[in-house]
Design a protein around this motif. Structure first.
Motif, PDB file in Angstrom:
ATOM      1  N   SER A  37      43.646  14.878 -16.740  1.00 26.87           N
ATOM      2  CA  SER A  37      42.440  13.804 -15.358  1.00 26.87           C
ATOM      3  C   SER A  37      43.561  14.357 -14.117  1.00 26.87           C
ATOM      4  O   SER A  37      44.405  14.452 -14.036  1.00 26.87           O
ATOM      5  N   CYS A  39      41.447  14.078 -10.530  1.00 31.72           N
ATOM      6  CA  CYS A  39      41.012  13.391  -9.623  1.00 31.72           C
ATOM      7  C   CYS A  39      40.573  12.137  -9.464  1.00 31.72           C
ATOM      8  O   CYS A  39      39.831  11.591  -8.848  1.00 31.72           O
ATOM      9  N   GLU A  41      40.211   9.671 -11.787  1.00 33.41           N
ATOM     10  CA  GLU A  41      38.829   9.456 -12.417  1.00 33.41           C
ATOM     11  C   GLU A  41      37.234   9.094 -11.140  1.00 33.41           C
ATOM     12  O   GLU A  41      36.813   8.129 -11.152  1.00 33.41           O
ATOM     13  N   CYS A  99      35.856   9.759 -17.890  1.00 32.78           N
ATOM     14  CA  CYS A  99      36.144   8.053 -17.354  1.00 32.78           C
ATOM     15  C   CYS A  99      34.900   7.737 -16.769  1.00 32.78           C
ATOM     16  O   CYS A  99      35.132   6.792 -15.614  1.00 32.78           O
TER      17      CYS A  99
END
Ligand code: FES
Length: 677
Positions: A37, A39, A41, A99
């Motif tokens: 990840s 960002c 999520e 996500c």
């Protein structure tokens, strides 16, 4: 009761039950499967993409509708990227963002290699440094008069009298502020043991005293063990140095990736995660606390030591890491006027934080310089000591947020600038962290324009096939592309069709570093025009910050540029100059100093005078606020070109192509810059 469903992650085969409504990425995390990840999520990075299996697999009847349908954010994300995912050969009907998709039935999930989290190669070893060892915690051996009916003094008072005598005799001279017996405090955990300990040792005991004022450990008989830990909590990695407090020796070094990366790669993503999630602060705090305890446990076990032997810990980290470690909100730090909860240094009992050390031990946090110039930078200053030098130093700690200090013994100025995660491989089409499979070095032949590259492997294992490209290689690749003329000084591709490596791709022109057959992801690894733009934005922010800081300090050119941090240690200084990341400086005056923040933590652990010096530094350093500097935007625009629109880079001029004046650049100079020097 919430219904539970089986989730199986392939190819690892890890399986378990999770409550209905759990996001797939959260389910993976709870089962120990790492999915990338960048960002926090927010459905914008796509690093967490997975495939939902349709049909029976390993005894589980999986179906596409066993996860919730796409919401608006996910639909928008895929609308823009469908072609790119198809190009990767992924079955887009089954593709989801883990996500976003929630479990609503039994499901089997395939995690593509490009989405798998890796153990990053953490390169944070302790550097040899000369440290005057004067620790805050010191052990004393005390022989006491036994209690008698004729002199029935309380055990604690008797111990205090005897201890003060010993401290006056053997304390380290002027450094020992020998207290009176009434000034000595006893931690409650020590008080409870005093009477038994003195008798078990036949009135001979060893005590550990913190800061000449508090007894934090008591043992019967003679003991001289005293250990402390220096911890550098970086946004990406955490390093712990276990030190013998008497000799100053580093007896064990442990490091690991900061598990908070599961909540976002940069500090902004983590602050957003904290604010957007009710349990965000608890999750981020628990993650870092667990990591520090894990590293501590490993180091103690390695040295066959007990938890009680750890008598102090010094922690450094950027302001966000500092606050999250202390379980303090970062919500206000992320909003104008970006004020931290505290600046001063702090001593807090390890037990109050949940650190698994001697229960009476203290954790010391170095002070914070400015909103985004944290205790880690104070550590860098203690290690590099610009305040004790005549040379004008420019110290740059490069991360997702760069911290910069300039000056010498007369005056120090600091600032920070977000550079984004591009230097760490994020927001780059095939970017990844410095993990096995990452391309880490790139060179391009001047004549053939063919690349050569190296890939990170695990220990002695054979070099694996490439699966992406990490920060140091992205800097290499873009600098090399400029040097050999694949891109021009404005970052535009010099269009040509005679080489298969230089071609039109999904996002415009691109240069292929590794063709499909050389990779483990079943696809070419190119540097795209968008990647070049990301590097331009990041390096331009860094350069503009350095330029303004030097201007404020009245310095034309620093005597030395010091690149701190693990990432700084892996950047090739020549390539950094070719890109114009740092001000023009002879290459021989650019130094990489490795994990100076961690070294600073170690210095503060082993020499208590340095803690006072740290507070003095924070009081004296001048903060330069870039967001309110009217020249920042101009400087940022000027620095977008390689190496710069207006500043000559004489140190590397012989390495880069002599280019025609860029008409766009010339127009900008005419319009906005009266004095470009
Ligand atoms: S899109 Fe899911 S973590 Fe970024």
């Amino acid at each position: 009761m919430t219904q539970e469903h089986i989730v199986v992650f392939q190819p690892s085969g890890v399986r378990g039950k999770v409550p209905a409504g759990t996001h797939l990425r959260a389910a993976a995390r709870s089962l120990g499967v790492e999915i990338e990840s960048v960002c926090a999520e927010n459905a914008t990075c796509g690093q967490c993409r997975i495939l939902v299996e349709d049909g029976r697999r390993g005894g589980v009847a999986s179906a596409l509708d066993h996860v919730t349908p796409m919401g608006v954010d996910e639909q928008e994300f895929f609308a823009k990227r469908t072609k790119a995912w198809k190009r990767l050969g992924l079955d887009i009907e089954r593709l989801r963002l883990s996500c976003q998709a929630e479990v609503c039935g039994d499901v089997v999930v395939f995690v593509p290699e490009s989405s798998r989290g890796n153990r990053q190669i953490v390169r944070k070893s302790a550097t040899e440094r000369l440290i005057d060892v004067r620790p805050t915690v010191r052990r004393y051996y005390v022989e006491m008069e036994p209690a008698t009916l004729a002199k029935p003094l309380a055990d604690v008072a008797r111990l205090a009298d005897a201890l003060v005598e010993v401290m006056e005799r053997v304390g380290d001279g002027a450094n020992c502020i020998a207290p009176g017996p009434d000034d000595l405090r006893f931690d409650y955990t020590v008080l409870r043991r005093v009477s038994d300990a003195v008798r078990e040792g036949d009135w001979k005991i060893s005590v550990a005293v913190w800061n000449d004022c508090e007894v934090i450990d008591i043992r019967s008989g003679y003991h001289d063990e005293a250990y402390g830990a220096a911890v550098d909590i970086g946004s990406t990695a955490i390093a712990l140095y276990l030190c013998d407090l008497a000799s100053g020796e580093v007896v064990a070094t442990e490091s690991m990736m900061n598990p908070q990366t599961a909540f976002g790669d940069d500090i902004m993503s983590r602050m957003t995660y904290q604010v957007d999630n009710e349990d965000g602060l608890a999750a981020l705090h628990d993650a870092v606390l667990t990591a520090v305890n894990t590293l501590l446990g490993r180091a103690l076990r390695r040295c066959k030591l007990e938890v009680d032997d750890l008598l102090e810990m010094v922690v450094v980290g950027n302001t966000t890491m500092h606050h999250l470690f202390l379980n303090m909100t970062t919500a206000h730090l992320g909003l104008a006027p970006f004020v931290p909860t505290m600046h001063r240094s702090l001593d807090i009992k390890a037990r109050d934080l949940g650190i698994e050390a001697n229960p009476a031990a203290y954790v010391h946090l170095l002070p914070i310089e400015a909103s985004f110039v944290g205790a880690d930078n104070v550590g860098v200053l203690l290690a590099e000591e610009p305040h004790h030098q005549d040379d004008e130093l420019l110290i740059i700690d490069i991360g997702t947020n760069a911290e910069l200090v300039v000056g010498n013994r007369k005056r120090l100025l600091c600032t920070s600038t977000p550079t984004g995660p591009a230097f760490e491989g994020a927001h780059i089409e095939y970017g990844m962290r410095a993990a096995p499979g990452a391309i880490e070095r790139v060179r391009i032949d001047d004549d053939t324009l063919e690349p050569t590259y190296t890939v990170i492997s695990v220990d002695d294992e054979e070099s694996p096939q490439a699966k992406g490209i990490c920060g140091s290689a992205i800097i290499d690749a873009v600098a090399e592309m400029f040097r050999v003329g694949i891109i021009d000084s404005s970052g535009r591709f010099v269009e040509r069709t005679d080489l298969p490596r230089i071609r039109q791709g999904e996002f415009g022109w691109e240069y292929v570093v590794a063709f499909e057959e050389e990779t483990s992801i079943g696809h070419d690894i190119p540097i795209t025009i968008q990647d070049v733009r990301q590097i331009q934005l990041a390096k331009s922010a860094l350069y503009a910050a350095a330029h303004i800081l030097l201007r404020e300090a009245g310095i034309q050119r620093p005597d030395k540029v010091i690149l701190a941090g693990a990432f700084g240690a892996h950047i090739d200084p020549t390539q950094a100059l070719i890109l114009g990341m740092i001000p023009d400086t002879p290459i021989s005056d650019v130094y990489a100093v490795g994990n100076a923040a961690g070294d600073g933590a170690r210095i503060a652990l082993l020499n208590r005078d340095k803690r006072r010096e740290a507070m003095e530094l924070v009081g004296a350093i001048q903060r330069v606020e870039l967001p309110v500097d009217p020249d920042f935007q101009n400087q940022f625009m000027l620095a977008l070109n390689f190496p710069h629109m207006a500043h000559p880079f004489s140190s590397i001029a012989h390495l880069i192509p002599a280019s025609e004046p860029d008409p766009v650049a010339q127009r900008f100079l005419d319009l906005h810059v009266n004095d470009p020097s």
